[in-house]
Design a protein around this motif. Structure first.
Motif, PDB file in Angstrom:
ATOM      1  N   ALA A  51       0.844  -1.189   0.000  1.00  0.00           N
ATOM      2  CA  ALA A  51       0.000   0.000   0.000  1.00  0.00           C
ATOM      3  C   ALA A  51       0.884   1.245   0.000  1.00  0.00           C
ATOM      4  O   ALA A  51       2.059   1.184   0.371  1.00  0.00           O
ATOM      5  CB  ALA A  51      -0.905   0.001   1.233  1.00  0.00           C
ATOM      6  N   TYR A  52       0.303   2.360  -0.404  1.00  0.00           N
ATOM      7  CA  TYR A  52       1.039   3.620  -0.437  1.00  0.00           C
ATOM      8  C   TYR A  52       0.951   4.368   0.882  1.00  0.00           C
ATOM      9  O   TYR A  52       1.778   5.227   1.154  1.00  0.00           O
ATOM     10  CB  TYR A  52       0.532   4.501  -1.578  1.00  0.00           C
ATOM     11  N   THR A  53      -0.057   4.058   1.687  1.00  0.00           N
ATOM     12  CA  THR A  53      -0.202   4.732   2.978  1.00  0.00           C
ATOM     13  C   THR A  53       0.072   3.731   4.105  1.00  0.00           C
ATOM     14  O   THR A  53      -0.239   2.545   3.972  1.00  0.00           O
ATOM     15  CB  THR A  53      -1.618   5.320   3.143  1.00  0.00           C
ATOM     16  N   PRO A  54       0.642   4.195   5.209  1.00  0.00           N
ATOM     17  CA  PRO A  54       1.033   3.276   6.281  1.00  0.00           C
ATOM     18  C   PRO A  54      -0.113   2.761   7.139  1.00  0.00           C
ATOM     19  O   PRO A  54       0.059   1.811   7.881  1.00  0.00           O
ATOM     20  CB  PRO A  54       2.001   4.100   7.122  1.00  0.00           C
ATOM     21  N   SER A  55      -1.281   3.379   7.079  1.00  0.00           N
ATOM     22  CA  SER A  55      -2.390   2.881   7.888  1.00  0.00           C
ATOM     23  C   SER A  55      -3.694   3.115   7.153  1.00  0.00           C
ATOM     24  O   SER A  55      -3.785   3.930   6.241  1.00  0.00           O
ATOM     25  CB  SER A  55      -2.427   3.557   9.261  1.00  0.00           C
ATOM     26  N   ARG A  56      -4.698   2.353   7.569  1.00  0.00           N
ATOM     27  CA  ARG A  56      -6.016   2.443   6.951  1.00  0.00           C
ATOM     28  C   ARG A  56      -7.069   2.123   8.007  1.00  0.00           C
ATOM     29  O   ARG A  56      -6.735   1.678   9.102  1.00  0.00           O
ATOM     30  CB  ARG A  56      -6.115   1.498   5.754  1.00  0.00           C
ATOM     31  N   ALA A  57      -8.321   2.334   7.682  1.00  0.00           N
ATOM     32  CA  ALA A  57      -9.404   2.139   8.645  1.00  0.00           C
ATOM     33  C   ALA A  57      -9.589   0.674   9.026  1.00  0.00           C
ATOM     34  O   ALA A  57      -9.957   0.365  10.159  1.00  0.00           O
ATOM     35  CB  ALA A  57     -10.709   2.704   8.095  1.00  0.00           C
ATOM     36  N   ASN A  58      -9.333  -0.246   8.098  1.00  0.00           N
ATOM     37  CA  ASN A  58      -9.597  -1.664   8.330  1.00  0.00           C
ATOM     38  C   ASN A  58      -8.445  -2.512   7.819  1.00  0.00           C
ATOM     39  O   ASN A  58      -7.687  -2.087   6.947  1.00  0.00           O
ATOM     40  CB  ASN A  58     -10.843  -2.112   7.533  1.00  0.00           C
ATOM     41  N   ASN A  59      -8.380  -3.742   8.341  1.00  0.00           N
ATOM     42  CA  ASN A  59      -7.512  -4.734   7.714  1.00  0.00           C
ATOM     43  C   ASN A  59      -8.058  -4.996   6.314  1.00  0.00           C
ATOM     44  O   ASN A  59      -9.274  -4.999   6.110  1.00  0.00           O
ATOM     45  CB  ASN A  59      -7.536  -6.065   8.476  1.00  0.00           C
ATOM     46  N   ILE A  60      -7.172  -5.216   5.353  1.00  0.00           N
ATOM     47  CA  ILE A  60      -7.592  -5.584   4.006  1.00  0.00           C
ATOM     48  C   ILE A  60      -7.172  -7.031   3.787  1.00  0.00           C
ATOM     49  O   ILE A  60      -5.991  -7.360   3.853  1.00  0.00           O
ATOM     50  CB  ILE A  60      -6.972  -4.666   2.943  1.00  0.00           C
ATOM     51  N   THR A  61      -8.159  -7.891   3.581  1.00  0.00           N
ATOM     52  CA  THR A  61      -7.886  -9.303   3.334  1.00  0.00           C
ATOM     53  C   THR A  61      -8.167  -9.598   1.871  1.00  0.00           C
ATOM     54  O   THR A  61      -9.223  -9.239   1.347  1.00  0.00           O
ATOM     55  CB  THR A  61      -8.741 -10.204   4.229  1.00  0.00           C
ATOM     56  N   VAL A  62      -7.196 -10.243   1.229  1.00  0.00           N
ATOM     57  CA  VAL A  62      -7.296 -10.572  -0.185  1.00  0.00           C
ATOM     58  C   VAL A  62      -7.189 -12.083  -0.333  1.00  0.00           C
ATOM     59  O   VAL A  62      -6.290 -12.707   0.227  1.00  0.00           O
ATOM     60  CB  VAL A  62      -6.174  -9.887  -0.999  1.00  0.00           C
ATOM     61  N   GLN A  63      -8.132 -12.657  -1.055  1.00  0.00           N
ATOM     62  CA  GLN A  63      -8.065 -14.071  -1.384  1.00  0.00           C
ATOM     63  C   GLN A  63      -7.675 -14.173  -2.855  1.00  0.00           C
ATOM     64  O   GLN A  63      -8.328 -13.582  -3.716  1.00  0.00           O
ATOM     65  CB  GLN A  63      -9.409 -14.752  -1.144  1.00  0.00           C
ATOM     66  N   VAL A  64      -6.565 -14.887  -3.116  1.00  0.00           N
ATOM     67  CA  VAL A  64      -6.056 -15.034  -4.478  1.00  0.00           C
ATOM     68  C   VAL A  64      -6.268 -16.480  -4.913  1.00  0.00           C
ATOM     69  O   VAL A  64      -5.923 -17.410  -4.188  1.00  0.00           O
ATOM     70  CB  VAL A  64      -4.562 -14.674  -4.564  1.00  0.00           C
ATOM     71  N   LEU A  65      -6.842 -16.646  -6.102  1.00  0.00           N
ATOM     72  CA  LEU A  65      -7.067 -17.958  -6.692  1.00  0.00           C
ATOM     73  C   LEU A  65      -6.086 -18.137  -7.851  1.00  0.00           C
ATOM     74  O   LEU A  65      -5.905 -17.223  -8.658  1.00  0.00           O
ATOM     75  CB  LEU A  65      -8.500 -18.058  -7.210  1.00  0.00           C
ATOM     76  N   PHE A  66      -5.454 -19.292  -7.905  1.00  0.00           N
ATOM     77  CA  PHE A  66      -4.541 -19.653  -8.995  1.00  0.00           C
ATOM     78  C   PHE A  66      -5.162 -20.803  -9.772  1.00  0.00           C
ATOM     79  O   PHE A  66      -5.589 -21.789  -9.174  1.00  0.00           O
ATOM     80  CB  PHE A  66      -3.190 -20.125  -8.440  1.00  0.00           C
ATOM     81  N   ALA A  67      -5.183 -20.702 -11.101  1.00  0.00           N
ATOM     82  CA  ALA A  67      -5.614 -21.803 -11.957  1.00  0.00           C
ATOM     83  C   ALA A  67      -4.357 -22.408 -12.572  1.00  0.00           C
ATOM     84  O   ALA A  67      -3.596 -21.724 -13.256  1.00  0.00           O
ATOM     85  CB  ALA A  67      -6.549 -21.309 -13.050  1.00  0.00           C
ATOM     86  N   VAL A  68      -4.144 -23.706 -12.299  1.00  0.00           N
ATOM     87  CA  VAL A  68      -2.941 -24.403 -12.751  1.00  0.00           C
ATOM     88  C   VAL A  68      -3.362 -25.557 -13.650  1.00  0.00           C
ATOM     89  O   VAL A  68      -4.099 -26.445 -13.219  1.00  0.00           O
ATOM     90  CB  VAL A  68      -2.130 -24.945 -11.552  1.00  0.00           C
ATOM     91  N   VAL A  69      -2.892 -25.520 -14.909  1.00  0.00           N
ATOM     92  CA  VAL A  69      -3.123 -26.641 -15.814  1.00  0.00           C
ATOM     93  C   VAL A  69      -2.118 -27.713 -15.428  1.00  0.00           C
ATOM     94  O   VAL A  69      -0.914 -27.471 -15.392  1.00  0.00           O
ATOM     95  CB  VAL A  69      -2.949 -26.233 -17.290  1.00  0.00           C
ATOM     96  N   THR A  70      -2.621 -28.892 -15.124  1.00  0.00           N
ATOM     97  CA  THR A  70      -1.752 -29.975 -14.655  1.00  0.00           C
ATOM     98  C   THR A  70      -0.799 -30.429 -15.745  1.00  0.00           C
ATOM     99  O   THR A  70      -1.077 -30.276 -16.941  1.00  0.00           O
ATOM    100  CB  THR A  70      -2.592 -31.157 -14.137  1.00  0.00           C
TER     101      THR A  70
END
Length: 123
Positions: A97-116
């Motif tokens: 982030a560009y700022t050191p603090s914010r009002a809330n925690n930011i939670t990000v869920q990342v999905l990866f698609a992997v061709v076997t």
């Protein structure tokens, strides 16, 4: 149709005094062909960059989370952000982030698609 596997990881950028946070994930063998993300807590619309690293080397350059949001239409795989890197390794998922603090925690869920591996020659 391509056979693929999905892996999901959560990363949380704390609200107070934090501009960077990261976590690691081991991806299955194969070709990583797409990612998508959803996030909560970014109520102010702050620019939060997502990047992916392997051994300190950028695999996906930092860019705002909105660029990795799943798009409507075109089927599941086509709705993901296209990427092209090898699975089978440990990857570091980093939020910054560009700022050191914010009002809330930011939670990000990342999905990866992997061709076997048995189907990676068809990509």
């Amino acid at each position: 149709m391509k056979k693929f596997e999905t892996k999901i990881i959560n990363v949380t950028l704390p609200a107070a005094n934090s501009t960077v946070d990261s976590t690691s994930i081991k991806l299955p063998d194969g070709k990583v062909i797409g990612i998508a993300q959803v996030n909560t807590g970014n109520t102010s619309g702050e620019i939060i960059n997502l990047s992916i690293l392997n051994n300190g080397n950028e695999v996906l350059s930092p860019s705002d989370l909105s660029f990795s949001k799943q798009q409507p239409g075109g089927g599941f795989l086509n709705s993901l952000r296209p990427v092209d890197f090898e699975g089978g390794y440990e990857y570091n998922i980093r939020l910054s982030a560009y700022t050191p603090s914010r009002a809330n925690n930011i939670t990000v869920q990342v999905l990866f698609a992997v061709v076997t591996n048995q189907d990676s020659s068809k990509c």
